[in-house]
Design a protein around this motif. Structure first.
Motif, PDB file in Angstrom:
ATOM      1  N   ILE A  79       0.852  -1.188   0.000  1.00  0.00           N
ATOM      2  CA  ILE A  79       0.000   0.000   0.000  1.00  0.00           C
ATOM      3  C   ILE A  79       0.885   1.236   0.000  1.00  0.00           C
ATOM      4  CG2 ILE A  79      -1.822   1.249   1.204  1.00  0.00           C
ATOM      5  CD1 ILE A  79      -2.671  -1.373   2.484  1.00  0.00           C
ATOM      6  N   VAL A  80       0.797   2.026  -1.074  1.00  0.00           N
ATOM      7  CA  VAL A  80       1.539   3.278  -1.197  1.00  0.00           C
ATOM      8  C   VAL A  80       0.564   4.400  -0.871  1.00  0.00           C
ATOM      9  CG1 VAL A  80       2.932   4.731  -2.704  1.00  0.00           C
ATOM     10  CG2 VAL A  80       2.995   2.242  -2.970  1.00  0.00           C
ATOM     11  N   GLN A  81       0.829   5.134   0.215  1.00  0.00           N
ATOM     12  CA  GLN A  81      -0.162   6.071   0.755  1.00  0.00           C
ATOM     13  C   GLN A  81       0.494   7.315   1.353  1.00  0.00           C
ATOM     14  OE1 GLN A  81      -2.095   4.059   4.085  1.00  0.00           O
ATOM     15  NE2 GLN A  81      -0.128   3.486   4.953  1.00  0.00           N
ATOM     16  N   PRO A  82       1.326   8.017   0.600  1.00  0.00           N
ATOM     17  CA  PRO A  82       1.980   9.195   1.176  1.00  0.00           C
ATOM     18  C   PRO A  82       0.957  10.198   1.682  1.00  0.00           C
ATOM     19  CG  PRO A  82       2.121   9.215  -1.228  1.00  0.00           C
ATOM     20  CD  PRO A  82       1.594   7.869  -0.839  1.00  0.00           C
ATOM     21  N   PRO A  83       1.266  10.901   2.806  1.00  0.00           N
ATOM     22  CA  PRO A  83       2.556  10.941   3.520  1.00  0.00           C
ATOM     23  C   PRO A  83       2.755   9.818   4.529  1.00  0.00           C
ATOM     24  CG  PRO A  83       1.038  12.453   4.553  1.00  0.00           C
ATOM     25  CD  PRO A  83       0.302  11.877   3.368  1.00  0.00           C
ATOM     26  N   THR A 107      -8.436  -5.417  12.564  1.00  0.00           N
ATOM     27  CA  THR A 107      -7.856  -4.981  11.294  1.00  0.00           C
ATOM     28  C   THR A 107      -7.647  -3.475  11.264  1.00  0.00           C
ATOM     29  OG1 THR A 107     -10.077  -4.907  10.326  1.00  0.00           O
ATOM     30  CG2 THR A 107      -8.762  -6.900   9.923  1.00  0.00           C
ATOM     31  N   VAL A 108      -8.545  -2.733  11.899  1.00  0.00           N
ATOM     32  CA  VAL A 108      -8.427  -1.275  11.956  1.00  0.00           C
ATOM     33  C   VAL A 108      -7.295  -0.870  12.893  1.00  0.00           C
ATOM     34  CG1 VAL A 108      -9.603   0.857  12.639  1.00  0.00           C
ATOM     35  CG2 VAL A 108     -10.847  -0.917  11.367  1.00  0.00           C
ATOM     36  N   VAL A 109      -7.218  -1.522  14.062  1.00  0.00           N
ATOM     37  CA  VAL A 109      -6.154  -1.210  15.013  1.00  0.00           C
ATOM     38  C   VAL A 109      -4.787  -1.510  14.397  1.00  0.00           C
ATOM     39  CG1 VAL A 109      -5.148  -1.791  17.253  1.00  0.00           C
ATOM     40  CG2 VAL A 109      -7.642  -1.630  17.006  1.00  0.00           C
ATOM     41  N   ARG A 110      -4.654  -2.680  13.797  1.00  0.00           N
ATOM     42  CA  ARG A 110      -3.353  -3.087  13.262  1.00  0.00           C
ATOM     43  C   ARG A 110      -2.928  -2.213  12.096  1.00  0.00           C
ATOM     44  NH1 ARG A 110      -4.215  -9.710  13.600  1.00  0.00           N
ATOM     45  NH2 ARG A 110      -4.818  -9.725  15.814  1.00  0.00           N
ATOM     46  N   ARG A 111      -3.855  -1.875  11.224  1.00  0.00           N
ATOM     47  CA  ARG A 111      -3.515  -0.975  10.119  1.00  0.00           C
ATOM     48  C   ARG A 111      -3.083   0.382  10.670  1.00  0.00           C
ATOM     49  NH1 ARG A 111      -5.110  -0.050   4.789  1.00  0.00           N
ATOM     50  NH2 ARG A 111      -4.243   1.965   4.127  1.00  0.00           N
ATOM     51  N   SER A 112      -3.771   0.858  11.682  1.00  0.00           N
ATOM     52  CA  SER A 112      -3.437   2.161  12.259  1.00  0.00           C
ATOM     53  C   SER A 112      -2.059   2.135  12.909  1.00  0.00           C
ATOM     54  CB  SER A 112      -4.499   2.580  13.285  1.00  0.00           C
ATOM     55  OG  SER A 112      -5.766   2.704  12.665  1.00  0.00           O
ATOM     56  N   VAL A 113      -1.688   1.002  13.500  1.00  0.00           N
ATOM     57  CA  VAL A 113      -0.353   0.858  14.074  1.00  0.00           C
ATOM     58  C   VAL A 113       0.704   0.964  12.979  1.00  0.00           C
ATOM     59  CG1 VAL A 113       1.243  -0.775  15.168  1.00  0.00           C
ATOM     60  CG2 VAL A 113      -1.061  -0.468  16.088  1.00  0.00           C
ATOM     61  N   LEU A 114       0.520   0.232  11.892  1.00  0.00           N
ATOM     62  CA  LEU A 114       1.510   0.229  10.818  1.00  0.00           C
ATOM     63  C   LEU A 114       1.548   1.546  10.054  1.00  0.00           C
ATOM     64  CD1 LEU A 114       1.140  -3.400   9.432  1.00  0.00           C
ATOM     65  CD2 LEU A 114       3.165  -2.398  10.517  1.00  0.00           C
ATOM     66  N   ASP A 115       0.509   2.340  10.160  1.00  0.00           N
ATOM     67  CA  ASP A 115       0.488   3.638   9.482  1.00  0.00           C
ATOM     68  C   ASP A 115       1.340   4.692  10.185  1.00  0.00           C
ATOM     69  OD1 ASP A 115      -1.108   2.921   7.360  1.00  0.00           O
ATOM     70  OD2 ASP A 115      -2.958   3.751   8.188  1.00  0.00           O
ATOM     71  N   GLN A 116       1.875   4.369  11.364  1.00  0.00           N
ATOM     72  CA  GLN A 116       2.616   5.358  12.139  1.00  0.00           C
ATOM     73  C   GLN A 116       4.067   5.469  11.683  1.00  0.00           C
ATOM     74  OE1 GLN A 116       0.655   7.204  14.148  1.00  0.00           O
ATOM     75  NE2 GLN A 116      -0.888   5.818  13.298  1.00  0.00           N
ATOM     76  N   VAL A 117       4.663   6.645  11.922  1.00  0.00           N
ATOM     77  CA  VAL A 117       6.020   6.918  11.435  1.00  0.00           C
ATOM     78  C   VAL A 117       7.095   6.586  12.461  1.00  0.00           C
ATOM     79  CG1 VAL A 117       5.224   8.708   9.866  1.00  0.00           C
ATOM     80  CG2 VAL A 117       5.925   9.343  12.188  1.00  0.00           C
ATOM     81  N   SER A 118       6.708   6.260  13.704  1.00  0.00           N
ATOM     82  CA  SER A 118       7.708   5.952  14.727  1.00  0.00           C
ATOM     83  C   SER A 118       7.169   4.879  15.657  1.00  0.00           C
ATOM     84  CB  SER A 118       8.070   7.201  15.540  1.00  0.00           C
ATOM     85  OG  SER A 118       6.992   7.574  16.381  1.00  0.00           O
ATOM     86  N   PRO A 170       7.666   5.954  -0.932  1.00  0.00           N
ATOM     87  CA  PRO A 170       7.376   7.024   0.035  1.00  0.00           C
ATOM     88  C   PRO A 170       7.423   6.548   1.473  1.00  0.00           C
ATOM     89  CG  PRO A 170       5.788   7.024  -1.769  1.00  0.00           C
ATOM     90  CD  PRO A 170       6.578   5.756  -1.903  1.00  0.00           C
ATOM     91  N   GLY A 171       7.830   7.433   2.359  1.00  0.00           N
ATOM     92  CA  GLY A 171       7.839   7.162   3.777  1.00  0.00           C
ATOM     93  C   GLY A 171       8.961   6.279   4.234  1.00  0.00           C
TER      94      GLY A 171
END
Length: 385
Positions: free
Chosen positions: A157-161, A204-215, A381-382
């Motif tokens: 999934i490519v989703q900048p930023p 699935t929402v929690v895990r995706r939100s975790v992986l969407d983080q930058v740190s 990206p990212g």
């Protein structure tokens, strides 16, 4: 046995565009997934698929409030696959429907003594002293229903930023386990136990939100500040050589750190049994008590590795352990059970957070070689530099 491979797809653009690309690419697999769960829920509870999707609707408002872009992505998946939004939401909340306390109350078939075992997985992180080649490794055996094996895909999934993600998921799901261009891996395990009737977020929402983080700190913040609907274990590993495990429940969290650079987690509470369950707790996946020490023993051989190729060979061998077969670390269907209740290791993953290479098997690791993803984590990206 003939080698299977995981289908690979890449999506990019706005949430709706990403979803549409996803839905179109795996339309047949989404239809296969809904057909399987329709049969599985019908056999276990007598519910029709329409009743299942009606129950899944309870998560629409909470997800929209927390992450409206993920609802847009799910709507795009539905449009691309020519199904309803609630069909996709039900695929994303299939664990919540199965383990929801109120769901158990309405079905005489869902007795406590016959409660579904938690989604079986054995996750690991290895670095520092535990890694002879100096690389940081994370991964897991993902054990779940054998009937959905042909729906599993490897998705980028490519989703900048936001960071670029690579995950293994059931077709139609927006998140499960994987890693990101921020140098963070998330591996997850079901824990079981029914709590209260309050509505929380699907995994699935929690895990995706975790992986969407930058740190790593932001990823921990998601796990600590969101209220998930069911209990689940999350093992976070980052490229810098750090890992922490959180046993997250609607009633509180426990946590663990690696010992000498190695951490393994299964499907029982290892950091401590939550007070809400303590009086009568029994592990729902009893084989987890065997899988964890067997994985630890096998993965200790990583200390002798002289390079990534050797490390992957050691990891694959460790995760192919068959003590207790068929419900072993490398899980195979149990012929004594009904076909709809057959379990297997769907994917064994091995992510090298140092090099960015992502490897996964299309089935049990004893029978399938690691397949290298066509993308590097740090391309795009990212990227963590």
């Amino acid at each position: 046995m003939a080698q299977r491979t995981l289908p690979v797809i890449e999506i990019a653009g706005s949430p709706a565009e990403r979803g549409r690309q996803y839905g179109e690419a795996v339309r047949d697999r989404i239809h296969a997934a809904t057909a399987y769960y329709e049969a599985a829920f019908g056999a276990s509870s007598g519910l029709t698929w329409q009743q299942v999707t009606a129950r899944a609707a309870r998560w629409l408002a909470p997800v929209r409030d927390y992450a409206p872009h993920l609802v847009e992505e799910m709507q795009g998946i539905a449009d691309g696959a020519a199904v309803d939004l609630l069909d996709i939401l039900a695929l994303n909340a299939r664990g919540e429907v199965m383990y929801d306390k109120s769901f158990a109350k309405i079905s005489e078939a869902a007795l406590v003594d016959d409660e579904e075992p938690a989604e079986g997985c054995t996750s690991y992180a290895a670095y520092g002293e535990a890694s002879g080649d100096g690389h940081v490794y994370a991964g897991q055996n993902w054990d779940w229903r054998a009937g959905v094996a042909d729906t599993v895909v490897l998705i980028r999934i490519v989703q900048p930023p936001k960071p670029t993600l690579i995950m293994q998921v059931e077709a139609g799901q927006i998140g499960r386990q994987g890693a990101s261009s921020a140098g963070i891996a998330l591996n997850a395990n079901g824990l079981g136990g029914r709590f209260d009737d309050a509505i929380g977020l699907p995994q699935t929402v929690v895990r995706r939100s975790v992986l969407d983080q930058v740190s790593i700190t932001d990823a921990l913040e998601v796990l600590c500040r969101t209220r998930a609907h069911i209990a689940s274990n999350a093992l976070l590993t980052c490229r810098e050589g750090f890992a922490v495990d959180l046993e997250t429940t609607p009633a509180g969290h426990g946590w663990m750190y690696p010992t000498d650079g190695l951490l393994v987690h299964g499907n029982h509470y290892q950091a401590g049994v939550p007070a809400a369950l303590a009086a009568g707790y029994r592990p729902m996946s009893s084989d987890s008590l065997l899988r964890v020490p067997r994985a630890e023993a096998g993965l200790r051989a990583l200390r002798t590795s002289t390079g990534p190729d050797e490390s992957r060979k050691i990891i694959r061998q460790a995760m192919s352990d068959h003590l207790g077969h068929p419900e072993s670390l490398c899980t195979h269907p149990d012929s004594r059970k009904q076909a709809l209740r057959h379990w297997t290791t769907l994917v064994s993953s091995c992510v090298d957070l140092t090099s960015g290479e992502y490897h996964a098997t299309a089935g049990t690791p004893c029978e399938h070689e690691y397949q290298r993803a066509p993308w590097n984590l740090y391309d795009g990206p990212g990227a963590h530099r």
